[in-house]
Motif scaffolding. Sequence first.
Motif, mmCIF file in Angstrom:
data_model
loop_
_atom_site.group_PDB
_atom_site.id
_atom_site.type_symbol
_atom_site.label_atom_id
_atom_site.label_comp_id
_atom_site.label_asym_id
_atom_site.label_seq_id
_atom_site.Cartn_x
_atom_site.Cartn_y
_atom_site.Cartn_z
ATOM 1 N N GLY A 175 0.321 -1.209 -0.205
ATOM 2 C CA GLY A 175 0.063 -0.312 -0.431
ATOM 3 C C GLY A 175 1.419 1.147 -0.166
ATOM 4 N N LEU A 176 0.471 2.194 -0.931
ATOM 5 C CA LEU A 176 1.750 2.871 -1.081
ATOM 6 C C LEU A 176 0.722 4.518 -0.521
ATOM 7 N N VAL A 177 1.018 5.605 0.384
ATOM 8 C CA VAL A 177 0.292 6.316 0.655
ATOM 9 C C VAL A 177 1.399 7.262 1.279
ATOM 10 N N THR A 178 1.577 8.466 -0.065
ATOM 11 C CA THR A 178 3.203 9.496 0.189
ATOM 12 C C THR A 178 2.411 10.701 0.390
ATOM 13 N N PRO A 179 1.130 10.741 0.789
ATOM 14 C CA PRO A 179 0.975 12.600 0.325
ATOM 15 C C PRO A 179 1.645 13.682 1.040
ATOM 16 N N LEU A 180 1.991 14.834 0.178
ATOM 17 C CA LEU A 180 3.206 15.966 0.924
ATOM 18 C C LEU A 180 2.783 16.638 2.247
ATOM 19 N N ARG A 181 1.461 16.327 2.086
ATOM 20 C CA ARG A 181 1.036 16.767 3.730
ATOM 21 C C ARG A 181 -0.078 16.186 3.744
ATOM 22 N N ASP A 182 -1.043 15.813 5.050
ATOM 23 C CA ASP A 182 -1.938 15.667 4.929
ATOM 24 C C ASP A 182 -2.378 14.994 6.622
ATOM 25 N N GLY A 183 -3.716 15.545 6.616
ATOM 26 C CA GLY A 183 -4.279 15.914 8.534
ATOM 27 C C GLY A 183 -4.303 15.248 8.330
ATOM 28 N N MET A 184 -4.618 13.417 8.199
ATOM 29 C CA MET A 184 -4.429 12.450 9.079
ATOM 30 C C MET A 184 -4.213 11.476 8.098
ATOM 31 N N ASN A 185 -4.753 10.845 6.911
ATOM 32 C CA ASN A 185 -5.371 9.903 5.684
ATOM 33 C C ASN A 185 -5.439 8.480 6.994
ATOM 34 N N LEU A 186 -7.127 8.392 6.013
ATOM 35 C CA LEU A 186 -8.080 7.277 6.668
ATOM 36 C C LEU A 186 -7.035 6.041 5.140
ATOM 37 N N VAL A 187 -6.697 5.968 4.074
ATOM 38 C CA VAL A 187 -6.436 5.152 3.294
ATOM 39 C C VAL A 187 -5.527 4.579 3.592
ATOM 40 N N ALA A 188 -4.464 5.089 4.644
ATOM 41 C CA ALA A 188 -3.886 3.765 5.671
ATOM 42 C C ALA A 188 -4.081 3.046 6.298
ATOM 43 N N LYS A 189 -5.178 3.175 6.661
ATOM 44 C CA LYS A 189 -5.303 2.645 8.151
ATOM 45 C C LYS A 189 -6.705 1.657 7.677
ATOM 46 N N GLU A 190 -6.867 2.171 6.433
ATOM 47 C CA GLU A 190 -7.846 0.768 5.578
ATOM 48 C C GLU A 190 -7.502 0.047 5.319
ATOM 49 N N TYR A 191 -6.364 0.276 4.042
ATOM 50 C CA TYR A 191 -5.434 -0.858 3.644
ATOM 51 C C TYR A 191 -5.263 -1.368 4.571
ATOM 52 N N VAL A 192 -4.681 -1.070 5.841
ATOM 53 C CA VAL A 192 -3.551 -2.188 7.184
ATOM 54 C C VAL A 192 -5.895 -3.118 7.356
#
Length: 464
Positions: free
Chosen positions: A354-371
């Motif tokens: 899972g490649l989650v690479t924002p330059l700046r993000d308040g949280m990012n729930l895609v990372a948690k959904e991937y897990v």
Amino acid sequence: MSRLIVISNRVSAGGGAQGGLAVALSAALREHGGIWFGWSGNETSEFTGHINMERVDGVTTATVDLEEQDIEEYYDGYANRTLWPLFHYRIDLAEYERSFADGYKRANERFAETALPLIEPDDLVWVQDYHMFPLGKELRARGVENRIGFFLHIPWPPRRLLATLPEARALTESLLAYDLIGFHTEEWLQSFCDYVSHELGGTIGDDGWLSVGERRVRLIACPVGIDAKEFAALAASEKAKETYERVRVSAVGRTMIVGVDRLDYSKGLEERFLGYERFLVEHPEERKEVTLLQIAPPSRGTVDSYQRIRSTLEGLAGRINGAHAGLDWVPIRYVNQGYTRDMLAGVYRASKVGLVTPLRDGMNLVAKEYVAAQDPGDPGVLILSRFAGAAEQMPEALLVNPHSAEEISDALSRAITMPGEERIRRWRTLMNGVEQHDVTWWSKHFTDALKDCHEHACGSVHRN
């Protein structure tokens, strides 16, 4: 138990391809009962304040239509062309137009006036995100004495960046009308405190209370989560299984790398493609053994900067594929459409990285959904930008600087070759965190803190 009145720019309580915030707020409202109020997304020739009430998937929604001028100045203008780029550290893209600021103020006044009849004396009011910074102040001006909380879902920028906004002081002062202000991380909270202390003369006590003159507001860091059990169950659903099989078959035995992001310059998609290309060049032995599936549904298509990022990515994907593809292999599958959450769960489970690479993000729930979607016996590896708010909670991911193509390349190589024992160990720790700090924890943590803002502690904030 007090009802919960959630107020946000958009209301999206239905199923389908909802964003992470929509899923989180729907779950909170099902837990507490109440109403979700906001803009319908529709345009009207004349603003009347007419409220459209619906009951969708156990959530009562109340929406209003906005005039074309409101949409252009408040939403497309101030929210998406001024605040969004500035708060994501892109002052080069921020547009400071007085008409935008006027439209933003007018729309928030209209939201406050329209929401007023929906609020009962014992309700907790929870305002969401940068679209509605001044809404609490507007509600106070109309006599609302309820406890009102505000949660910011994007970063709070450093003081010297925020100072470029002509309305920075007034916007920040308007937040003092709230009883409670929440941020995803301590970093965003401290950035807010730095501005308030230097520009407004505020002081922050060890107890987490901000004082500015006679005004007192409680500040908390409260990272949003997902419904981890529900998403794990989605990954085992028939639709997810069907999608899983489709993706696996289409990969023809290759390792699938996945990115799922709204098409936005803050998500680091261009840098991600360049990092992946670097991997292809540096690891020729893996070139035809991997495929990157990038799902990027378009958004805010009327804003020039979003049109540019779409054009840039299409050109970059075409160049990389043209340079590296073979007769039986394409390195990047670039898809500009959204998918339902059960389908995404199947995609996540079929992807070994899972490649989650924002330059700046308040949280990012895609990372948690991937897990949450992974097979416990054979989980994939999460590569995560250290500039996403989620990185503070997920150090067991492979953390990277998304600006560095070398770091992305190195992380891809490490993820693809990581032994099963290490993958399982990292995943278990990540999953424990996702389950412990889920959406129920988030909503309870925030609403409990809001309930604890008693009259004697918060009264001086907004009652003059």
